[in-house]
Design a protein around this motif. Structure first.
Motif, PDB file in Angstrom:
ATOM      1  N   ASN A  74       0.851  -1.184   0.000  1.00  0.00           N
ATOM      2  CA  ASN A  74       0.000   0.000   0.000  1.00  0.00           C
ATOM      3  C   ASN A  74       0.897   1.248   0.000  1.00  0.00           C
ATOM      4  O   ASN A  74       0.651   2.192  -0.758  1.00  0.00           O
ATOM      5  N   ASP A 112       2.290   1.726  -3.394  1.00  0.00           N
ATOM      6  CA  ASP A 112       1.322   2.456  -4.233  1.00  0.00           C
ATOM      7  C   ASP A 112       1.449   3.954  -3.980  1.00  0.00           C
ATOM      8  O   ASP A 112       1.452   4.750  -4.920  1.00  0.00           O
ATOM      9  N   GLY A 133      -3.111  -1.157   3.558  1.00  0.00           N
ATOM     10  CA  GLY A 133      -4.234  -1.509   2.699  1.00  0.00           C
ATOM     11  C   GLY A 133      -4.795  -2.838   3.134  1.00  0.00           C
ATOM     12  O   GLY A 133      -5.055  -3.070   4.322  1.00  0.00           O
ATOM     13  N   ASP A 155      -6.972   2.330  -1.673  1.00  0.00           N
ATOM     14  CA  ASP A 155      -7.499   0.976  -1.538  1.00  0.00           C
ATOM     15  C   ASP A 155      -8.401   0.773  -0.319  1.00  0.00           C
ATOM     16  O   ASP A 155      -9.549   0.371  -0.459  1.00  0.00           O
TER      17      ASP A 155
END
Ligand SMILES: NC(=O)C1=CN([C@@H]2O[C@H](COP(=O)(O)OP(=O)(O)OC[C@H]3O[C@@H](n4cnc5c(N)ncnc54)[C@H](OP(=O)(O)O)[C@@H]3O)[C@@H](O)[C@H]2O)[C@@H](O)CC1
Ligand SMILES: [K+]
Length: 500
Positions: free
Chosen positions: A59, A62, A129, A158
């Motif tokens: 996460n 990202d 996430g 997310d």
């Protein structure tokens, strides 16, 4: 239908996509970052000051990728990397490397001021996430508190960090304004208790394997317009009123005839062939005037429902709106349950009668549809600790009654006796007004009369009802929405649904 997968299944599908497509894991991450950025750039002005708060898992990876892409778009971006107990994933490391020297990066490992993020207009939350496995604590909890303390608009990547995607959550959790989630809605997003964390959420496609998705089994679904369109039967040139069934509505009592009128009008607008309405004497003029298309069957009582007539000619009975809970009504309802072996749509006072006369529960015909709002549901099944437990109770009741249980609310959930849950995707907060439940009862009764099976009727019914309210909101706004509007817009909702 959109499948709702759990985090383990998402991980498996992720791997399957990487091997099958094939695509490198870092490239799949890049696809996720682009999908987020595609949502972001048309909505957020490039002058806004952006803080991106990253963990060290994927996460966070990202978050770093998003930071790089947004910088390319010209946004002023500052990156925070929170270094707690978690280790760095490979893709995190690659994306970290890619922004070295390009972006302002601040590491946080212990002390966190509550005002840390005060300077930003937008905060992007990429701390945790779907990999979250326990409540957050320590530095992570402090960072989340600072995010929630900030004035900035918060957008989660997310999943809002700290929220378990498919389990009950405790501890510090990001309260996002928007959540941009990858590929599927997460189960937790559909439960009312989590709205304060997700804010408005959107699903963005990251191209996970369609084959893998087909092979993933689940009992949880999100209703899409396409799926509803697929189960709707178009009316043919050769149909006549008999084709669309004959429904009986038992509704209304002195002072509550409005509920009966709303249900009746909704039953007709949802397309039933013939409608008979059983009403007390005081309701005769009202129903004949307000709903001339319906036939009236008048009770012996002036004010309440006391005795069912011959029930043999009806395909379905809708019962409950405005009915009252007087002793004679309870007895008359019990007679309906004893005599009628086809599905019933049971709502409002009829549900409350069932909660207090539990011996009647086992008389409910199979494939009936019960439509409690959360309070009525609590009267039926007792309290629950969290919405996940509520879902379990809903499934249990559906299985034990061999009927469909719809718990109404935002994302109304439809539980089937086989253990599936379908979450509605249409509707808006304007519907939180008296009478919309009566309208739903009418719509469902109408659909069952038109020989949809009860699961289909429930899915189409909740969607159509919500869509109609969405069309009202589109044209007139939500604030002044009343239940009659939802009835009036049903034909337009149908039209929209049936459009090829
Ligand atoms: N298929 C997809 O959809 C795609 C997904 N992608 C992205 O990947 C994300 C999932 O990434 P992820 O698996 O690396 O987990 P993430 O959420 O970053 O957590 C990091 C680590 O933290 C740890 N940890 C857990 N709880 C903790 C706690 N309370 N306090 C401290 N540490 C805790 C835990 O490790 P543990 O300690 O449990 O071993 C975990 O591994 C997903 O949400 C999406 O953004 C896309 O990039 C591409 C396609
Ligand atoms: K997040």
């Amino acid at each position: 239908m959109l499948k709702i997968l759990d985090t383990k299944q998402i991980k498996t599908l992720d791997q399957f996509t990487i091997e099958k497509e094939p695509i490198a894991s870092i490239d799949l991450m890049e696809r996720a970052c682009r999908a987020f950025v595609n949502w972001f750039t048309p909505r957020i002005d490039a002058t806004k000051k952006i803080g991106i708060v990253c963990g060290t898992g994927n996460n966070g990876g990202d978050g770093l990728g998003i930071a790089r892409l947004l910088k390319d778009w010209g946004y002023p971006v500052t990156v925070y990397i929170v270094k707690g107990t978690g280790s760095e994933t490979e893709d995190f490391k690659v994306n970290h490397e890619r922004i070295q020297g390009e972006l302002k990066i601040i590491e946080i490992s212990n002390e966190v001021e509550l005002a840390l993020f005060e300077e930003f207009d937008i905060l992007i939350d990429a701390l945790f996430g779907s990999g979250l496995s326990r409540p957050v604590e320590g530095v992570y909890a402090k960072v989340i508190a600072a995010v929630n303390n900030a004035e900035a608009l918060t957008i989660s990547v997310d999943v809002p960090s700290g929220l378990m995607a498919d389990k009950p959550s405790t501890g510090e959790i990001v309260k996002a304004d928007f959540t941009i989630t990858f590929q599927f809605p997460k189960l937790a997003f559909l439960l009312p208790e989590n709205y304060k964390y997700t804010g408005e959420w959107s699903v963005v496609d990251i191209g996970l394997s369609k084959q893998g998705l087909r092979e993933s089994a689940t009992n949880n679904f999100y209703i899409t317009q396409k799926a509803v369109r697929r189960i709707l039967k178009p009316r043919s040139k050769f149909s006549h009123k008999g084709t669309f069934g004959h429904a009986l509505l038992i509704a209304g009592s002195y002072g509550k005839m409005g509920a009966c009128v709303l249900s009746s009008r909704a039953t007709l607008r949802a397309g039933v062939g013939l409608l008979t309405v059983h009403i007390p004497k005081c309701g005769y003029q009202i129903i004949q005037t307000a709903v001339p298309e319906a036939m009236a069957l008048v009770d012996d009582s002036e004010e309440i429902f006391t005795r069912p007539g011959d029930l043999s000619k009806y395909n379905v009975i809708g019962i409950g709106p405005g009915l009252g809970k007087e002793e004679p009504t309870i007895k008359a309802f019990a007679k309906v349950l004893e005599q009628f072996r086809k599905p019933l749509v049971i709502d409002a006072d009829a549900l409350n009668i069932l909660s207090s006369q539990r011996e009647l529960l086992h008389l409910i015909p199979e494939n009936s549809i019960l439509t409690p709002h959360p309070k009525e549901f609590e009267r039926l099944v007792g309290e629950w600790k969290n919405d996940f437990e509520r879902l379990e109770k809903q499934k249990q009741l559906a299985a034990s009654l061999k009927s469909i249980i719809i718990v109404k609310g935002a994302n109304s959930s439809v539980a089937t006796p086989e253990g599936q849950i379908y979450f509605n995707s249409s509707g808006n907060p304007g519907m939180a007004t008296g009478g919309t439940g009566d309208v739903l009862t009418g719509v469902l009764t109408s659909l069952v009369a038109q020989s949809y099976n009860s699961v289909e009727a429930a899915i189409i019914g909740v969607y159509l009802h919500g869509l109609s309210a969405d069309l009202v909101a589109q044209e007139r706004g939500m604030s002044g929405l009343i239940a009659s509007d939802v009835v009036d817009f049903l034909p337009l909702a149908y039209k929209k649904l049936l459009r090829a």
